[in-house]
Scaffold this motif. Structure first.
Motif, PDB file in Angstrom:
ATOM      1  N   HIS A  37      62.945 -22.365  54.304  1.00 32.29           N
ATOM      2  CA  HIS A  37      61.948 -22.305  55.376  1.00 32.29           C
ATOM      3  C   HIS A  37      60.644 -21.864  54.731  1.00 32.29           C
ATOM      4  O   HIS A  37      60.393 -20.666  54.592  1.00 32.29           O
ATOM      5  CB  HIS A  37      62.362 -21.289  56.454  1.00 32.29           C
TER       6      HIS A  37
ATOM      7  N   THR B  23      58.316 -19.921  57.441  1.00 32.42           N
ATOM      8  CA  THR B  23      58.827 -18.954  58.416  1.00 32.42           C
ATOM      9  C   THR B  23      59.823 -18.032  57.739  1.00 32.42           C
ATOM     10  O   THR B  23      59.880 -17.954  56.518  1.00 32.42           O
ATOM     11  CB  THR B  23      59.484 -19.681  59.614  1.00 32.42           C
ATOM     12  N   THR B  24      60.588 -17.349  58.549  1.00 31.00           N
ATOM     13  CA  THR B  24      61.570 -16.411  58.013  1.00 31.00           C
ATOM     14  C   THR B  24      62.901 -17.131  57.772  1.00 31.00           C
ATOM     15  O   THR B  24      63.156 -18.176  58.369  1.00 31.00           O
ATOM     16  CB  THR B  24      61.784 -15.253  58.999  1.00 31.00           C
ATOM     17  N   PRO B  25      63.735 -16.580  56.908  1.00 35.92           N
ATOM     18  CA  PRO B  25      64.997 -17.265  56.583  1.00 35.92           C
ATOM     19  C   PRO B  25      66.090 -17.023  57.624  1.00 35.92           C
ATOM     20  O   PRO B  25      67.179 -16.551  57.311  1.00 35.92           O
ATOM     21  CB  PRO B  25      65.365 -16.667  55.224  1.00 35.92           C
ATOM     22  N   VAL B  26      65.778 -17.344  58.869  1.00 36.32           N
ATOM     23  CA  VAL B  26      66.793 -17.256  59.930  1.00 36.32           C
ATOM     24  C   VAL B  26      66.977 -18.640  60.550  1.00 36.32           C
ATOM     25  O   VAL B  26      66.031 -19.433  60.581  1.00 36.32           O
ATOM     26  CB  VAL B  26      66.420 -16.218  61.016  1.00 36.32           C
TER      27      VAL B  26
ATOM     28  N   SER C 159      67.030 -21.884  62.612  1.00 36.44           N
ATOM     29  CA  SER C 159      66.219 -22.402  63.710  1.00 36.44           C
ATOM     30  C   SER C 159      67.141 -23.058  64.728  1.00 36.44           C
ATOM     31  O   SER C 159      68.322 -23.309  64.453  1.00 36.44           O
ATOM     32  CB  SER C 159      65.218 -23.420  63.185  1.00 36.44           C
TER      33      SER C 159
ATOM     34  N   SER D 111      63.293 -18.134  52.020  1.00 37.91           N
ATOM     35  CA  SER D 111      61.878 -18.225  52.378  1.00 37.91           C
ATOM     36  C   SER D 111      61.056 -17.458  51.360  1.00 37.91           C
ATOM     37  O   SER D 111      61.527 -16.464  50.806  1.00 37.91           O
ATOM     38  CB  SER D 111      61.614 -17.596  53.749  1.00 37.91           C
TER      39      SER D 111
ATOM     40  N   ASP E  20      58.707 -14.717  50.215  1.00 40.92           N
ATOM     41  CA  ASP E  20      58.408 -13.396  50.775  1.00 40.92           C
ATOM     42  C   ASP E  20      56.899 -13.274  50.960  1.00 40.92           C
ATOM     43  O   ASP E  20      56.157 -13.136  49.988  1.00 40.92           O
ATOM     44  CB  ASP E  20      58.931 -12.315  49.822  1.00 40.92           C
ATOM     45  N   GLN E  21      56.460 -13.375  52.218  1.00 39.07           N
ATOM     46  CA  GLN E  21      55.018 -13.370  52.498  1.00 39.07           C
ATOM     47  C   GLN E  21      54.390 -11.995  52.275  1.00 39.07           C
ATOM     48  O   GLN E  21      53.177 -11.874  52.166  1.00 39.07           O
ATOM     49  CB  GLN E  21      54.746 -13.811  53.942  1.00 39.07           C
ATOM     50  N   THR E  22      55.217 -10.965  52.232  1.00 41.30           N
ATOM     51  CA  THR E  22      54.656  -9.608  52.147  1.00 41.30           C
ATOM     52  C   THR E  22      54.199  -9.274  50.734  1.00 41.30           C
ATOM     53  O   THR E  22      53.429  -8.346  50.530  1.00 41.30           O
ATOM     54  CB  THR E  22      55.692  -8.563  52.592  1.00 41.30           C
TER      55      THR E  22
ATOM     56  N   LEU F  61      63.067 -14.486  49.850  1.00 42.02           N
ATOM     57  CA  LEU F  61      63.953 -13.786  50.768  1.00 42.02           C
ATOM     58  C   LEU F  61      65.133 -14.716  51.010  1.00 42.02           C
ATOM     59  O   LEU F  61      64.945 -15.866  51.384  1.00 42.02           O
ATOM     60  CB  LEU F  61      63.248 -13.488  52.089  1.00 42.02           C
TER      61      LEU F  61
ATOM     62  N   ASN G 221      68.840 -15.216  52.958  1.00 36.03           N
ATOM     63  CA  ASN G 221      69.844 -14.764  53.918  1.00 36.03           C
ATOM     64  C   ASN G 221      71.088 -15.621  53.795  1.00 36.03           C
ATOM     65  O   ASN G 221      71.005 -16.838  53.604  1.00 36.03           O
ATOM     66  CB  ASN G 221      69.319 -14.860  55.361  1.00 36.03           C
TER      67      ASN G 221
END
Ligand SMILES: [Zn+2]
Length: 162
Positions: free
Chosen positions: A89, A92-95, A97, A118, A120-122, A130, A132
Motif C-alpha cells: 500500500h 496508505t497504511t498496511p491494513v 482494504s 507500506s 513508513d511515512q513517519t 511497515l 503487517n
C-alpha cells in the motif's frame, strides 16, 4: 471446527526476506507491488523462507494489484511451500482494504498468511517499510452444515523478524 481456529500463531520472517520485500516495494513506487511468500508451518507458528515477486498486471497499478496469471499459476503448481501473499500500500497504511477483503476468496483456499507493506511515512526518508502479517481464517460455521457461501477473514498475527 478446525483445531487451529482462534489460535494466535507467530509468523517468523528472516530479516533478509523482509528486506527483499522492502527493496522491491520501494523500487516499484509509486506502483503497488505484489508477490508470493513461501514457508511452512512449524511448532508455534509459521516460518517464512522466501519472497517471490509477481508482476502486478492491474490496469491501474497505482491503486490496485492483480497477480500476473501465468506467474501465479506457475507458483501454485511448482512451489510446494507456497503459503502466503504479499502486496504493498504505497500511500496508505498496511491494513487490509475493503477491496483486499473482497478479493480474498480468490487466493484464500491456497494460502495461510497475508502480508501488507507500506512505506513508513513517519521517518520522512521513505526508507523503512511497515509490515503487517495476517492469518487467513475461514468463516464457515460448522453448525450451518454445507455452506456454499464460504468467506474468509484476516486476523492480525504476531510478526517476528529473525
Ligand atoms: Zn491492499
Amino acid at each position: 471446527m478446525a483445531a487451529l481456529h482462534g489460535q494466535q500463531n507467530t509468523l517468523y520472517i528472516p530479516s533478509s526476506v523482509e528486506q527483499e520485500m522492502s527493496k522491491y516495494m520501494f523500487a516499484s513506487l509509486p506502483q503497488e507491488t505484489c508477490g508470493v511468500v513461501l514457508g511452512e508451518a512449524a511448532a508455534g507458528g509459521i516460518r517464512i523462507s522466501r519472497f517471490q515477486p509477481i508482476r502486478n498486471v492491474a490496469p491501474d497499478p497505482l491503486h490496485h494489484f492483480a497477480l500476473d496469471d501465468a506467474e501465479w499459476i506457475r507458483c501454485v503448481f511448482n512451489e510446494p511451500q507456497l503459503i502466503g501473499l504479499f502486496h504493498s500500500h504505497p500511500r496508505t497504511t498496511p491494513v487490509p482494504s475493503n477491496e483486499d477483503l473482497r478479493n480474498l476468496p480468490i487466493f484464500a483456499r491456497l494460502l495461510q498468511v497475508y502480508f501488507i507493506g507500506s512505506p513508513d511515512q513517519t521517518t520522512g526518508t521513505q526508507s523503512k517499510m511497515l509490515l503487517n502479517g495476517y492469518q487467513i481464517h475461514s468463516n464457515v460455521d460448522s453448525s450451518i452444515g454445507m455452506s456454499h457461501d464460504q468467506s474468509y477473514n484476516l486476523q492480525p498475527a504476531q510478526l517476528c523478524v529473525t
